[in-house]
Motif scaffolding. Structure first.
Motif, PDB file in Angstrom:
ATOM      1  N   ALA A  71       0.838  -1.205   0.000  1.00 43.56           N
ATOM      2  CA  ALA A  71       0.000   0.000   0.000  1.00 43.56           C
ATOM      3  C   ALA A  71       0.874   1.257   0.000  1.00 43.56           C
ATOM      4  CB  ALA A  71      -0.939  -0.009   1.208  1.00 43.56           C
ATOM      5  N   ASP A  72       1.973   1.245   0.741  1.00 46.95           N
ATOM      6  CA  ASP A  72       2.898   2.389   0.748  1.00 46.95           C
ATOM      7  C   ASP A  72       3.533   2.585  -0.631  1.00 46.95           C
ATOM      8  OD1 ASP A  72       2.434   3.042   3.391  1.00 46.95           O
ATOM      9  OD2 ASP A  72       4.207   1.994   4.140  1.00 46.95           O
ATOM     10  N   ASP A  73       3.847   1.475  -1.313  1.00 50.02           N
ATOM     11  CA  ASP A  73       4.394   1.568  -2.665  1.00 50.02           C
ATOM     12  C   ASP A  73       3.380   2.217  -3.606  1.00 50.02           C
ATOM     13  OD1 ASP A  73       6.783   0.270  -1.922  1.00 50.02           O
ATOM     14  OD2 ASP A  73       6.009  -1.705  -2.509  1.00 50.02           O
ATOM     15  N   TYR A  74       2.123   1.781  -3.510  1.00 48.50           N
ATOM     16  CA  TYR A  74       1.090   2.373  -4.367  1.00 48.50           C
ATOM     17  C   TYR A  74       0.922   3.857  -4.078  1.00 48.50           C
ATOM     18  CZ  TYR A  74      -0.448  -1.916  -6.638  1.00 48.50           C
ATOM     19  OH  TYR A  74      -0.507  -3.049  -7.413  1.00 48.50           O
ATOM     20  N   GLU A  75       1.017   4.243  -2.835  1.00 53.77           N
ATOM     21  CA  GLU A  75       0.912   5.664  -2.489  1.00 53.77           C
ATOM     22  C   GLU A  75       2.083   6.431  -3.107  1.00 53.77           C
ATOM     23  OE1 GLU A  75      -0.652   9.128  -1.282  1.00 53.77           O
ATOM     24  OE2 GLU A  75      -1.637   7.177  -1.246  1.00 53.77           O
ATOM     25  N   HIS A  76       3.273   5.852  -3.088  1.00 48.94           N
ATOM     26  CA  HIS A  76       4.416   6.520  -3.713  1.00 48.94           C
ATOM     27  C   HIS A  76       4.228   6.577  -5.232  1.00 48.94           C
ATOM     28  CE1 HIS A  76       8.331   8.313  -3.840  1.00 48.94           C
ATOM     29  NE2 HIS A  76       8.630   7.509  -4.853  1.00 48.94           N
ATOM     30  N   MET A  77       3.709   5.513  -5.808  1.00 52.35           N
ATOM     31  CA  MET A  77       3.445   5.501  -7.248  1.00 52.35           C
ATOM     32  C   MET A  77       2.499   6.636  -7.625  1.00 52.35           C
ATOM     33  SD  MET A  77       3.124   1.359  -7.601  1.00 52.35           S
ATOM     34  CE  MET A  77       2.562   1.244  -9.282  1.00 52.35           C
ATOM     35  N   ARG A  78       1.499   6.901  -6.780  1.00 54.30           N
ATOM     36  CA  ARG A  78       0.556   7.992  -7.011  1.00 54.30           C
ATOM     37  C   ARG A  78       1.298   9.335  -7.015  1.00 54.30           C
ATOM     38  NH1 ARG A  78      -1.785  11.743  -4.363  1.00 54.30           N
ATOM     39  NH2 ARG A  78      -0.977  11.089  -2.354  1.00 54.30           N
ATOM     40  N   LYS A  79       2.220   9.512  -6.084  1.00 57.46           N
ATOM     41  CA  LYS A  79       3.005  10.749  -6.029  1.00 57.46           C
ATOM     42  C   LYS A  79       3.861  10.914  -7.283  1.00 57.46           C
ATOM     43  CE  LYS A  79       3.308  10.804  -1.023  1.00 57.46           C
ATOM     44  NZ  LYS A  79       4.171  10.637   0.142  1.00 57.46           N
ATOM     45  N   VAL A  80       4.449   9.819  -7.732  1.00 58.21           N
ATOM     46  CA  VAL A  80       5.297   9.855  -8.932  1.00 58.21           C
ATOM     47  C   VAL A  80       4.476  10.293 -10.140  1.00 58.21           C
ATOM     48  CG1 VAL A  80       6.669   8.448 -10.534  1.00 58.21           C
ATOM     49  CG2 VAL A  80       6.935   8.156  -8.058  1.00 58.21           C
ATOM     50  N   VAL A  81       3.317   9.694 -10.320  1.00 59.10           N
ATOM     51  CA  VAL A  81       2.455  10.040 -11.454  1.00 59.10           C
ATOM     52  C   VAL A  81       2.102  11.529 -11.408  1.00 59.10           C
ATOM     53  CG1 VAL A  81       0.158   9.678 -12.478  1.00 59.10           C
ATOM     54  CG2 VAL A  81       1.548   7.704 -11.759  1.00 59.10           C
ATOM     55  N   GLY A  82       1.727  12.017 -10.248  1.00 62.32           N
ATOM     56  CA  GLY A  82       1.379  13.432 -10.104  1.00 62.32           C
ATOM     57  C   GLY A  82       2.547  14.346 -10.421  1.00 62.32           C
ATOM     58  N   PHE A  83       3.727  13.999  -9.893  1.00 64.65           N
ATOM     59  CA  PHE A  83       4.911  14.825 -10.134  1.00 64.65           C
ATOM     60  C   PHE A  83       5.236  14.875 -11.621  1.00 64.65           C
ATOM     61  CE2 PHE A  83       9.357  15.568 -10.857  1.00 64.65           C
ATOM     62  CZ  PHE A  83       9.636  16.648 -10.033  1.00 64.65           C
ATOM     63  N   VAL A  84       5.275  13.713 -12.258  1.00 63.76           N
ATOM     64  CA  VAL A  84       5.635  13.662 -13.683  1.00 63.76           C
ATOM     65  C   VAL A  84       4.626  14.448 -14.513  1.00 63.76           C
ATOM     66  CG1 VAL A  84       5.909  12.133 -15.686  1.00 63.76           C
ATOM     67  CG2 VAL A  84       6.973  11.535 -13.495  1.00 63.76           C
ATOM     68  N   ARG A  85       3.356  14.311 -14.222  1.00 65.49           N
ATOM     69  CA  ARG A  85       2.330  15.062 -14.973  1.00 65.49           C
ATOM     70  C   ARG A  85       2.494  16.564 -14.792  1.00 65.49           C
ATOM     71  NH1 ARG A  85      -3.013  11.336 -13.822  1.00 65.49           N
ATOM     72  NH2 ARG A  85      -2.507   9.743 -15.386  1.00 65.49           N
ATOM     73  N   ARG A  86       2.654  17.006 -13.564  1.00 68.27           N
ATOM     74  CA  ARG A  86       2.776  18.456 -13.299  1.00 68.27           C
ATOM     75  C   ARG A  86       4.018  19.037 -13.963  1.00 68.27           C
ATOM     76  NH1 ARG A  86       1.695  16.663  -8.329  1.00 68.27           N
ATOM     77  NH2 ARG A  86       3.808  17.017  -7.607  1.00 68.27           N
ATOM     78  N   HIS A  87       5.138  18.370 -13.785  1.00 67.54           N
ATOM     79  CA  HIS A  87       6.395  18.930 -14.281  1.00 67.54           C
ATOM     80  C   HIS A  87       6.567  18.758 -15.783  1.00 67.54           C
ATOM     81  CE1 HIS A  87       7.796  20.476 -10.534  1.00 67.54           C
ATOM     82  NE2 HIS A  87       7.372  19.362  -9.967  1.00 67.54           N
TER      83      HIS A  87
END
Length: 117
Positions: A71-87
């Motif tokens: 579950a912690d990995d999936y939460e980090h994956m969510r952060k990665v997706v958001g960061f890549v999209r924004r930047h």
């Protein structure tokens, strides 16, 4: 409180956002360029930027079997997706040697790979 995660969609989004292999990210993280970008705390007191640490975490996730992702990995994956999209939306004129590209690469995304498609 965050909304429940659609794990299938999140996995697909993560796979699309992270276009570097675990070996490519790991190799990149050893370069001087990977260390010069990113936020290191309000006073610059962190030894490693948030993005650089994220890259190490992404490598771990990529090397796991799908059924071993936590579950912690999936939460980090969510952060990665958001960061890549924004930047990715902030693309500068000079991509090749930009801090923007280096920051994205710390997060497992090389924008130059998009240009090859």
């Amino acid at each position: 409180m965050t909304a429940p995660l659609d794990l299938e969609k999140l996995h697909a989004d993560f796979s699309a956002a992270v276009n570097m292999s675990a070996d490519e990210i790991e190799s990149w993280l050893t370069t001087d360029s990977s260390h010069v970008v990113g936020w290191k705390g309000a006073n610059g007191d962190r030894p490693e930027s948030v993005g650089h640490a994220s890259g190490r975490r992404i490598v771990q996730i990529l090397r796991k079997r799908r059924d071993g992702i936590t579950a912690d990995d999936y939460e980090h994956m969510r952060k990665v997706v958001g960061f890549v999209r924004r930047h990715s939306a902030q693309r500068p004129e000079n991509v090749y040697t930009s801090r923007w590209r280096y920051s994205l690469m710390n997060w497992g995304h090389d924008p130059l790979k998009e240009d090859d498609k």
